[in-house]
Design a protein around this motif. Sequence first.
Motif, PDB file in Angstrom:
ATOM      1  N   ILE A 313       9.772 -10.025  -4.337  1.00  0.00           N
ATOM      2  CA  ILE A 313       8.980  -8.915  -4.891  1.00  0.00           C
ATOM      3  C   ILE A 313       8.935  -9.071  -6.399  1.00  0.00           C
ATOM      4  N   LEU A 314       7.712  -9.072  -6.964  1.00  0.00           N
ATOM      5  CA  LEU A 314       7.505  -9.193  -8.397  1.00  0.00           C
ATOM      6  C   LEU A 314       6.991  -7.864  -8.928  1.00  0.00           C
ATOM      7  N   ASN A 315       7.555  -7.423 -10.061  1.00  0.00           N
ATOM      8  CA  ASN A 315       7.285  -6.082 -10.579  1.00  0.00           C
ATOM      9  C   ASN A 315       6.674  -6.152 -11.967  1.00  0.00           C
ATOM     10  N   GLU A 317       3.486  -6.166 -15.057  1.00  0.00           N
ATOM     11  CA  GLU A 317       2.595  -7.202 -15.556  1.00  0.00           C
ATOM     12  C   GLU A 317       3.347  -8.472 -15.926  1.00  0.00           C
ATOM     13  N   GLN A 318       4.624  -8.324 -16.325  1.00  0.00           N
ATOM     14  CA  GLN A 318       5.424  -9.497 -16.676  1.00  0.00           C
ATOM     15  C   GLN A 318       5.966 -10.208 -15.448  1.00  0.00           C
ATOM     16  N   LEU A 319       5.809  -9.570 -14.257  1.00  0.00           N
ATOM     17  CA  LEU A 319       6.235 -10.160 -12.981  1.00  0.00           C
ATOM     18  C   LEU A 319       7.735 -10.438 -12.967  1.00  0.00           C
ATOM     19  N   PHE A 320       8.516  -9.378 -13.247  1.00  0.00           N
ATOM     20  CA  PHE A 320       9.967  -9.490 -13.135  1.00  0.00           C
ATOM     21  C   PHE A 320      10.359  -9.581 -11.654  1.00  0.00           C
ATOM     22  N   VAL A 321      11.412 -10.339 -11.373  1.00  0.00           N
ATOM     23  CA  VAL A 321      11.890 -10.495 -10.004  1.00  0.00           C
ATOM     24  C   VAL A 321      12.686  -9.249  -9.632  1.00  0.00           C
ATOM     25  N   GLU A 322      12.106  -8.437  -8.755  1.00  0.00           N
ATOM     26  CA  GLU A 322      12.782  -7.217  -8.305  1.00  0.00           C
ATOM     27  C   GLU A 322      13.717  -7.482  -7.136  1.00  0.00           C
ATOM     28  N   THR A 343      11.850 -13.038 -15.309  1.00  0.00           N
ATOM     29  CA  THR A 343      10.485 -13.072 -14.785  1.00  0.00           C
ATOM     30  C   THR A 343      10.348 -14.279 -13.856  1.00  0.00           C
ATOM     31  N   LEU A 344       9.241 -14.283 -13.086  1.00  0.00           N
ATOM     32  CA  LEU A 344       9.010 -15.412 -12.181  1.00  0.00           C
ATOM     33  C   LEU A 344       8.903 -16.709 -12.961  1.00  0.00           C
ATOM     34  N   ASP A 399       1.307   1.714  -4.861  1.00  0.00           N
ATOM     35  CA  ASP A 399       2.147   2.907  -4.942  1.00  0.00           C
ATOM     36  C   ASP A 399       1.437   4.057  -4.249  1.00  0.00           C
ATOM     37  N   ALA A 400       2.105   5.214  -4.234  1.00  0.00           N
ATOM     38  CA  ALA A 400       1.538   6.376  -3.548  1.00  0.00           C
ATOM     39  C   ALA A 400       0.199   6.789  -4.137  1.00  0.00           C
ATOM     40  N   ASP A 401       0.036   6.586  -5.452  1.00  0.00           N
ATOM     41  CA  ASP A 401      -1.224   6.966  -6.094  1.00  0.00           C
ATOM     42  C   ASP A 401      -2.291   5.875  -6.005  1.00  0.00           C
ATOM     43  N   GLY A 402      -1.986   4.802  -5.285  1.00  0.00           N
ATOM     44  CA  GLY A 402      -2.960   3.730  -5.104  1.00  0.00           C
ATOM     45  C   GLY A 402      -2.915   2.664  -6.162  1.00  0.00           C
ATOM     46  N   SER A 403      -2.103   2.832  -7.206  1.00  0.00           N
ATOM     47  CA  SER A 403      -2.019   1.821  -8.257  1.00  0.00           C
ATOM     48  C   SER A 403      -1.189   0.626  -7.768  1.00  0.00           C
ATOM     49  N   ILE A 404      -1.426  -0.503  -8.425  1.00  0.00           N
ATOM     50  CA  ILE A 404      -0.735  -1.739  -8.030  1.00  0.00           C
ATOM     51  C   ILE A 404       0.185  -2.160  -9.169  1.00  0.00           C
ATOM     52  N   ASN A 405       1.484  -2.137  -8.904  1.00  0.00           N
ATOM     53  CA  ASN A 405       2.468  -2.542  -9.897  1.00  0.00           C
ATOM     54  C   ASN A 405       3.371  -3.669  -9.388  1.00  0.00           C
ATOM     55  N   ARG A 406       3.249  -3.973  -8.116  1.00  0.00           N
ATOM     56  CA  ARG A 406       4.131  -4.987  -7.534  1.00  0.00           C
ATOM     57  C   ARG A 406       3.320  -5.925  -6.622  1.00  0.00           C
ATOM     58  N   ILE A 407       3.857  -7.132  -6.479  1.00  0.00           N
ATOM     59  CA  ILE A 407       3.264  -8.134  -5.590  1.00  0.00           C
ATOM     60  C   ILE A 407       4.375  -8.710  -4.709  1.00  0.00           C
ATOM     61  N   MET A 408       4.093  -8.754  -3.423  1.00  0.00           N
ATOM     62  CA  MET A 408       5.025  -9.380  -2.484  1.00  0.00           C
ATOM     63  C   MET A 408       4.542 -10.808  -2.200  1.00  0.00           C
ATOM     64  N   VAL A 409       5.443 -11.768  -2.372  1.00  0.00           N
ATOM     65  CA  VAL A 409       5.146 -13.175  -2.094  1.00  0.00           C
ATOM     66  C   VAL A 409       5.889 -13.576  -0.828  1.00  0.00           C
TER      67      VAL A 409
END
Length: 900
Positions: A313-315, A317-322, A343-344, A399-409
Amino acid sequence: MNLGFISKGGECGTLIRSIDWAKNPLGPIETWPQSLRTTLGILLNSKFPMFLFWGPDLICFYNDAYRPSLGIEGKHPRAMGKPGIEVWPEIWEVIKPLIDQVLSGGEATWSEDQLIPIHRNGKLEEVYWTFSYSPAYDETGESAGVFVTCTESTPKVKSLKALSESKDELEFALNAAELGTWDYNPLTNKFTCNARLRHWFGIASDTEIDLSVALNSIAESDRKKVNEAISKAVDYPSGGNYTEIYTIINSKTGKERLVKAKGKALFNDQNIAYRLNGTLQDITDEVAAQNAFKESEENFRKLILQAPVGMIILNGEQLFVELVNDAYLNIAGKSRSDFAGKTLWEALPESKTLGFDNILKNIMKTGIAHHGNEQPINLIKNGQRQTVYINYVYEPLKDADGSINRIMVVAIDVTEMLESKRKIQDAEERARLSTAAAGLGTFDLDLRTGEMNTSERFDEIFGYKHHVPRASYVSVIHPDDHEIRLNAHRRALDIGQIYYEVRVIWEDKSIHWIRVQGKIYYDGDGKALRMLGTVMDITQQRNAKEELIRINQRLEIALEAGRFGSYELDIKTNKIRFSDQFNKNYGLLPKKKLTYAELLDFIEPDFKENVVKAINNAILEGTIYQAEYQIRWSDDSIHWIKESGKAQYDEKGIPLTFIGVSFDITETKQLQQQKDDFIGIASHELKTPVTSIKAYAQVLERILLKKGDVMEAGLMKKMDLQLNRLTNLIGDLLDVTKVNSGKLQYNLTHFDFNEMVRSEVEELQRATEKHQIIENLEEVGLVYADRERISQVVTNLLTNAIKYSPNSEKIVVHTMIENDNVVLCVEDFGIGIAETNLNKVFEQFYRVSGSMQHTFPGLGLGLYISSEIIKREGGKIWVSSKEGEGSKFWFSIPIQRPIA
């Protein structure tokens, strides 16, 4: 109503939205818990096959990737939203215990390479799956459903089965002393143990598992020191010794044991541990307490960590490894510390160079998933740079509000599968090249059903133009040879190999000799299953052998018909491997190994440069290499080798290997030399008496004419003409022996090419009353060549044109200049040449066959001598013809430059 979690999801998302959920035990969608919504959002938007059982009735959900496993006309779409027992009644007794295990708080299940037949393409196919049953939690942290993740592993399983028919199973069993035994592979992180240890750990699987699964059976308080002890043991300076005392807990019964572990690590030549194994001894009577541990983690994190595929899971804009799971770490060849707080691009800088940064930014911006297959990535694993291939999916997480803050690889390592596939393709290509170069037909006989698959060449050898039933192949075997075949098949069942030579009778009643060779393959119980083999047409070898025996009065010529030696050259490294027969051809002992350079040193100097050039040209142009050359054995004896081969290329057209076969043709060459010597001697000895007879005939003709005996003088004239023919034949025989021995003399001069042509046309025009020779000559100037030899070629072409045009009255001679060459063409409108014979007309002793043979007499040497003369002059000779319409014979020689 917010249906964002199922607003997409492809066909299955549309199907869910179309169902009247008010009539379902789950109730309307708006009443569904957030945990179900989140789980379905992940499931429907994933490119990996996923299935979900939810609620007390185990209501079924699945995504588009899973849909094919339900069959073309199977359970889809009726399975969506139905209770599990209604969807899977035929296997409910099998999967219900797995579901109950997960729902009761047990560990997630794991099945690798499991055979699950499914309907695809209108039929039932054998398909293998790797899948896991994991708990799906509700808002209270309780298991509310079962999440099924799966991926198809059919290519990997089938590739591994094709590469090896059996796999040895390694087992360490120390029943004495009541010890548990274990074996750990640090390279793959796989762990195996005996039945006693599985019982202690509460592990149901009897196959290898990830080390993490075994470590989960160790008390948490001891787990760190065990990990450190293992890490120390697999570190080369430690000497590989491993000893530790710790507590283990049975995952099923909760029973605790205090155990003493002893082991030893094994290292390879690079000081890398490839194995750590040892024993486990129970040193307690009983440990009564159970250390129940379960970290309170959100449902989504638990799902990621338990997934059988690599996930991260990347969190932001900097794509930190969550979050990253062990499967992903294993693919990347990294430790968890390499990702912690980074970060990734810091953890995997090689990913940025492949352009993944732009892809991830675009996913954050658009919310559109991205996936790829067989992506090569260079990684440092176990201290070495390796290229791994992965199938991957980048999924945006809203997220619940529909925004995208994370990416699952999600990633799967398919390196092993691709490597297995490549090895199979290489093996098939090598076999194809070898059989094609040797002119072999192939067959595959099912010994259980009697059905047989054959190649096109196999059908041709048996006289058929297409595949026919097996009984038809047997029916064309010569009646006297059926017993040979039957005995060979009976013997093959005992020794596992088949070999015999028999005659076959084609539809045109012609008889052909064939050689059949093959091998029998067996199942695990030793029962014969298949026979694979080759067939070769050895008619020419057998006929030659029989004729030599007749000519040499019982002299047995050992023709190892079709016994060819093979070799394989690695073009990049110049390493070469060859067969025992190849060793025999070169006069070497069996299994003797040589380098490519050493092998070339066997070739006589006069041939070596041309052989190397021919091989290099064949590799460069992708053509079949053929050559005949002399080699010198270690005993200084000279042998002739006939060789052919072809290069093998990768998908980019880069040559990888060169595969060839060789034949020893020394005896054939010796016989050819004996024949040439005989012809040379006989021709030379005949020339003197024939010349004398010709002189006597001419004298007698003049005497008879003076006496007025016109009729008798005419007979002498005819005899003189026949003597001219005999003189020409003797001249041809002498010329061909000189050509073959390289002694044909050439006297190079400057001469006017068209003047020479006109002179020969004029001479032959006087000799023929029926044919008109038409000159169509362009100005070509001087040439520097042997005038007599070139005029000999022109005369031969014109004579042939007249001879083979009995019903035509016109012959046309053309000259021209093309590409700095003088070109001559003799065109006739006679009987023509069949297309199948065009490549034979310049061979020694080739003549018109069949009923035409005596109509057009001759030795068949003129065109052979002409072709050798033109080649010697640095030119080319060729023919174009159509049977019944005439022929065009061409030759070209270089233009002469002006004298300085």
